[in-house]
Design a protein around this motif. Structure first.
Motif, short mmCIF file in Angstrom:
data_model
loop_
_atom_site.label_atom_id
_atom_site.label_comp_id
_atom_site.label_asym_id
_atom_site.label_seq_id
_atom_site.Cartn_x
_atom_site.Cartn_y
_atom_site.Cartn_z
N HIS A 12 0.86 -1.14 -0.02
CA HIS A 12 -0.06 0.05 0.24
C HIS A 12 0.80 1.40 0.15
O HIS A 12 1.84 1.25 0.86
CB HIS A 12 -1.06 -0.12 1.26
CG HIS A 12 -1.73 0.97 1.15
ND1 HIS A 12 -2.98 1.00 0.29
CD2 HIS A 12 -1.95 2.17 1.75
CE1 HIS A 12 -3.68 2.18 0.60
NE2 HIS A 12 -3.07 2.89 1.40
N ASP A 14 0.78 4.47 0.79
CA ASP A 14 0.73 5.32 2.19
C ASP A 14 -0.21 5.32 3.12
O ASP A 14 -1.33 5.27 2.99
CB ASP A 14 0.25 7.02 1.48
CG ASP A 14 0.66 7.93 2.36
OD1 ASP A 14 0.62 7.77 3.62
OD2 ASP A 14 0.86 9.31 1.90
N LEU A 15 0.26 4.65 4.25
CA LEU A 15 -0.28 4.03 5.22
C LEU A 15 -0.78 5.23 6.23
O LEU A 15 -0.32 5.31 7.30
CB LEU A 15 0.22 3.07 5.82
CG LEU A 15 -0.52 1.91 6.57
CD1 LEU A 15 -1.59 1.35 5.50
CD2 LEU A 15 0.30 0.75 7.25
N GLU A 21 -7.10 3.00 3.43
CA GLU A 21 -6.15 2.74 4.67
C GLU A 21 -7.17 1.69 5.79
O GLU A 21 -6.31 0.79 6.25
CB GLU A 21 -5.51 3.92 5.27
CG GLU A 21 -4.47 4.49 4.26
CD GLU A 21 -5.07 5.33 3.16
OE1 GLU A 21 -4.63 5.14 2.23
OE2 GLU A 21 -5.98 5.94 3.40
N ARG A 22 -8.18 2.33 5.98
CA ARG A 22 -8.98 1.61 6.93
C ARG A 22 -9.28 0.08 6.32
O ARG A 22 -9.52 -1.03 7.20
CB ARG A 22 -10.31 2.24 7.06
CG ARG A 22 -11.12 1.81 8.40
CD ARG A 22 -10.44 1.81 9.67
NE ARG A 22 -10.20 0.77 10.39
CZ ARG A 22 -9.46 0.48 11.36
NH1 ARG A 22 -9.10 1.56 11.89
NH2 ARG A 22 -9.21 -0.71 11.73
N VAL A 24 -7.59 -1.71 4.30
CA VAL A 24 -6.09 -2.51 4.45
C VAL A 24 -6.12 -2.92 5.69
O VAL A 24 -5.65 -4.09 5.93
CB VAL A 24 -5.06 -1.64 3.74
CG1 VAL A 24 -3.77 -2.37 4.29
CG2 VAL A 24 -5.21 -1.48 2.13
N VAL A 25 -6.06 -2.00 6.86
CA VAL A 25 -5.95 -2.72 8.22
C VAL A 25 -6.96 -3.70 8.58
O VAL A 25 -6.68 -4.72 9.08
CB VAL A 25 -5.99 -1.38 9.08
CG1 VAL A 25 -6.13 -1.74 10.34
CG2 VAL A 25 -4.93 -0.24 8.78
N THR A 42 4.88 -0.32 3.00
CA THR A 42 4.43 1.06 2.28
C THR A 42 5.45 1.99 2.46
O THR A 42 6.62 1.63 3.17
CB THR A 42 3.49 1.57 3.57
OG1 THR A 42 3.03 2.81 3.09
CG2 THR A 42 4.01 1.63 4.97
N HIS A 45 4.51 5.90 6.29
CA HIS A 45 3.91 5.44 7.54
C HIS A 45 4.34 6.65 8.80
O HIS A 45 5.65 6.29 9.11
CB HIS A 45 4.17 4.18 8.04
CG HIS A 45 3.09 3.63 9.21
ND1 HIS A 45 4.17 3.40 10.38
CD2 HIS A 45 1.85 3.75 9.34
CE1 HIS A 45 2.99 2.96 11.06
NE2 HIS A 45 2.09 3.00 10.79
N CYS A 50 -1.76 7.91 11.73
CA CYS A 50 -1.97 6.56 11.24
C CYS A 50 -3.24 5.96 12.14
O CYS A 50 -3.49 6.45 12.98
CB CYS A 50 -0.86 5.69 11.16
SG CYS A 50 -0.22 5.43 12.62
N THR A 54 -1.54 -0.02 13.46
CA THR A 54 -0.27 0.02 12.51
C THR A 54 0.69 0.56 13.39
O THR A 54 1.80 0.31 12.72
CB THR A 54 -0.52 0.84 11.21
OG1 THR A 54 -0.55 2.09 11.58
CG2 THR A 54 -1.91 0.17 10.49
N GLN A 106 -4.68 0.17 -4.81
CA GLN A 106 -4.38 1.55 -5.25
C GLN A 106 -3.61 1.84 -6.38
O GLN A 106 -3.87 2.40 -7.56
CB GLN A 106 -3.74 2.52 -4.22
CG GLN A 106 -5.03 2.82 -3.08
CD GLN A 106 -4.48 4.07 -2.03
OE1 GLN A 106 -3.33 4.40 -1.80
NE2 GLN A 106 -5.62 4.78 -1.80
#
Length: 489
Positions: A12, A14-15, A21-22, A24-25, A42, A45, A50, A54, A106
């Protein structure tokens, strides 16, 4: 649950804090809960900007610092993004352990290199085609705006790279039927029909939790006053001004509400000072609040490393957080988010983006039994039920301040019994269709199907790794030339 446990790597770019991002988490958490080994790679981070999982050790995050910037003088974002992901890919092929499968989202630039260089299958999760995001807010059924000849020349190779590399993924998933339809229309050379896997949320983060009122950050955002909330990144395409305009009209209707009955609006979301769009959007919202004579305050949680914007001195934010009519929260914490969505005085969520690809926030609100007002386009039309009234979980309306103000009035005046029934329906829908467990199991099935294809054929690992060096060098030279051109210009 499958007996075979996979070694999975997410890639990913840009975490930070956002819907992608939510997802992916939560996907990583769900797969980890099923017993799989999960790592996230990433290029950026920031522990102060964040999601908690993470940075607290819940998930293994590998931050590979890139020598390339995010942009050059606010421009060339996609060129820099490609360069940064190629650098990340080079790190993966050179020194990362072997994995059974990669999950890429992405940016698709790395897909052919990962497949050929690591002999590993790749699953690509498409949130939305970048070629359409680059043209501004996407409007279904309308052509993208003409940005001029030079912009077209700049974007053409970028769009070609996106479509060509996406096509090489072994499995392609999308976040909604809306995105699937757009994907098929705008990627004509890809003949594979992407499968829909709806994003899911961790229901445990919203149910049965005790709000810690002794937490200073939580205490700042809670109020006994009727509250409507908007949770969105501070970006122009999120159309947050719609929430402010609708609330302003609503306040003209409810001028007689005072004291503990005086409503307030909370605008909370991710704010990144590196992004000019974030700064412009926040400034515009502050100007609108000032014009409407709505007292406001701007705060950040204590965990945030992002300071309050310096341009706040141009406005007159109130130091009295509890008595303002509009509260801005930059980079809210998980505790603040949960408190806002579950506190009894929060009466509605305003979800303002039009033609949103999916939109996880309405699902989060439904999981808390909170009525949702959203635009009648894009992903929210698949998550929020408007009709029939006895099945309603929210209101889908065209993006106009007047109709939204009317919907706010209806929610504010809703009888307690009706509100409770709507809340139970919303919770049930979130639990059955959009839970993290549901997403994880569906994603696990797709991963198993992808791994079952076997190793990627061919013996080009050495040459693929070797190719990355000139590719990176070429990207760096292009970057330098463009930077020099920009400075001279």
């Amino acid at each position: 649950m499958s007996g075979h446990k996979l070694r999975i790597a997410f890639i990913h770019p840009d975490l930070g804090i956002g819907g992608a991002e939510r997802l992916v988490v939560d996907a990583a958490l769900g797969l980890q809960k099923l017993g799989h080994s999960v790592d996230i790679y990433t290029s950026h981070h920031d522990p102060g900007h964040c999601f908690d999982e993470t940075r607290d050790g819940t998930l293994r995050v590998h931050h590979v610092v890139s020598p390339f910037p995010r942009a050059v003088k606010g421009k060339l974002h996609i060129v820099c993004a490609h360069a940064r992901q190629l650098h990340l890919t080079w790190h993966l092929l050179r020194s990362a352990p072997a994995y059974d499968v990669y999950i890429v989202d992405q940016l698709s630039t790395c897909i052919p290199f990962l497949r050929r260089g690591a002999h590993t299958r790749v699953l690509f999760y498409c949130h939305f085609p970048d070629k359409l995001l680059a043209a501004g807010a996407y409007v279904d059924g309308k052509s993208a705006p003409n940005d001029g000849f030079l912009k077209s020349i700049y974007r053409y190779p970028m769009d070609w790279v996106e479509e060509t590399t996406t096509k090489q993924a072994d499995t392609i998933l999308v976040n909604s039927r809306f995105t699937a339809r757009v994907f098929e229309k705008h990627f004509p050379s890809i003949h594979t029909t992407p499968r829909v896997v709806y994003p899911g949320i961790n229901l445990e983060a919203y149910t049965g939790l005790r709000i810690d009122r002794n937490d200073p950050d939580v205490a700042k955002v809670l109020s006994p006053r009727p509250t409507v909330v908007s949770l969105n990144r501070f970006e122009q395409k999120k159309n947050i001004n719609l929430a402010l305009d609708a609330f302003g009209l609503f306040r003209t209707i409810t001028q007689d509400w005072v004291g503990a009955r005086k409503p307030r609006l909370v605008l909370a979301g991710g704010y990144d000072p590196r992004l000019l769009d974030n700064e412009k959007t926040l400034r515009s919202l502050l100007e609108s609040a000032t014009y409407r004579k709505l007292p406001f305050a701007v705060i950040t949680p204590s965990s945030s490393t992002v300071p309050l914007p310096s341009f706040l001195s141009e406005f007159e934010p109130s130091p009295d957080v509890q008595n303002v009519e509009v509260l801005f929260i930059l980079n809210f914490s998980a505790a603040q988010r949960t408190a806002l969505l579950t506190f009894p005085t929060t009466l509605a969520l305003l979800y303002t983006p039009g033609n949103e690809h999916f939109g996880i926030v309405p699902v989060e609100a439904m999981a808390c039994g909170l009525p949702v007002i959203a635009c009648n386009s894009g992903g929210p039309t698949e998550s929020v039920i408007d009709t029939p009234p006895d099945a309603r979980t929210g209101w889908l309306r065209r993006p106009g301040p007047g109709v939204w103000a009317d919907a706010i009035v209806k929610i504010m005046n809703m009888p307690v019994k009706e509100r409770k029934q709507l809340g139970e329906r919303a919770k049930k829908r979130a639990r059955e269709v959009f839970s993290m467990d549901t997403m994880a199991r569906t994603l696990e099935d797709e991963l198993m199907r992808t791994v079952a294809m076997g190793p990627v054929p061919g013996s080009r690992a050495f040459w693929t790794k070797l190719m990355l060096y000139p590719v990176l060098l070429f990207a760096f030279i292009v970057y330098l030339l463009l930077w020099i051109f920009w400075v001279m210009w």
